[in-house]
Design a protein around this motif. Structure first.
Motif, PDB file in Angstrom:
ATOM      1  N   UNK A  25       0.810  -1.211   0.000  1.00 52.43           N
ATOM      2  CA  UNK A  25       0.000   0.000   0.000  1.00 52.43           C
ATOM      3  C   UNK A  25       0.846   1.266   0.000  1.00 52.43           C
ATOM      4  N   UNK A  26       1.918   1.299   0.754  1.00 53.72           N
ATOM      5  CA  UNK A  26       2.754   2.511   0.803  1.00 53.72           C
ATOM      6  C   UNK A  26       3.389   2.796  -0.560  1.00 53.72           C
ATOM      7  N   UNK A  27       3.691   1.743  -1.312  1.00 51.89           N
ATOM      8  CA  UNK A  27       4.221   1.896  -2.663  1.00 51.89           C
ATOM      9  C   UNK A  27       3.158   2.515  -3.575  1.00 51.89           C
ATOM     10  N   UNK A  28       1.924   2.006  -3.494  1.00 51.48           N
ATOM     11  CA  UNK A  28       0.832   2.529  -4.316  1.00 51.48           C
ATOM     12  C   UNK A  28       0.508   3.970  -3.927  1.00 51.48           C
ATOM     13  N   UNK A  29       0.573   4.289  -2.644  1.00 53.23           N
ATOM     14  CA  UNK A  29       0.315   5.660  -2.201  1.00 53.23           C
ATOM     15  C   UNK A  29       1.328   6.626  -2.821  1.00 53.23           C
ATOM     16  N   UNK A  30       2.587   6.218  -2.865  1.00 47.37           N
ATOM     17  CA  UNK A  30       3.627   7.057  -3.475  1.00 47.37           C
ATOM     18  C   UNK A  30       3.421   7.158  -4.990  1.00 47.37           C
ATOM     19  N   UNK A  31       3.030   6.057  -5.604  1.00 48.09           N
ATOM     20  CA  UNK A  31       2.732   6.036  -7.039  1.00 48.09           C
ATOM     21  C   UNK A  31       1.561   6.974  -7.346  1.00 48.09           C
ATOM     22  N   UNK A  32       0.592   7.025  -6.465  1.00 45.80           N
ATOM     23  CA  UNK A  32      -0.555   7.918  -6.620  1.00 45.80           C
ATOM     24  C   UNK A  32      -0.105   9.380  -6.599  1.00 45.80           C
TER      25      UNK A  32
END
Length: 119
Positions: A25-32
């Motif tokens: 999730x933290x990876x996707x949040x940064x990608x967002x």
């Protein structure tokens, strides 16, 4: 993972049909955050991969795709590649691969960083 403003969890599922989704999730949040800055869609062509699928597509052993810390983003033009790479760097990504049709980004802390490579 939970859906974000720009991404649905399904986009990150393994493409072999097992539908496993181990993306962090933290990876996707940064990608967002990077997607917001880039101002263009980030089409995920490869997200999480199970070990079998990673091997089948020629992924390297120990690929960050298999641990939930990598994606490939479709990018067919130089302008798209520039916008994506700039946004990724702006939010702090430090491992980026540039291929003819996609941008790879990962947060694999076991690999050299910062780095950019070509496929």
């Amino acid at each position: 993972m939970k859906d974000t403003k720009y991404f649905k969890a399904k986009e990150f599922q393994c493409k072999c049909g097992c539908n496993t989704n181990g993306i962090e999730q933290s990876f996707v949040d940064k990608l967002t955050q990077a997607r917001e800055i880039a101002g263009i869609p980030f089409v995920i062509t490869s997200g999480y991969r199970c070990a079998e699928h990673n091997k089948a597509v020629g992924g390297v052993a120990g690929s960050a795709h298999t641990t939930g810390w990598a994606v490939d983003i479709s990018a067919g033009t130089g302008e798209q590649k520039f916008k994506i790479v700039k946004a990724l760097i702006d939010v702090g990504f430090t491992r980026i691969g540039v291929a003819k049709t996609f941008i790879h980004v990962d947060m694999d802390s076991t690999k050299p960083s910062p780095t950019i490579w070509l496929y």
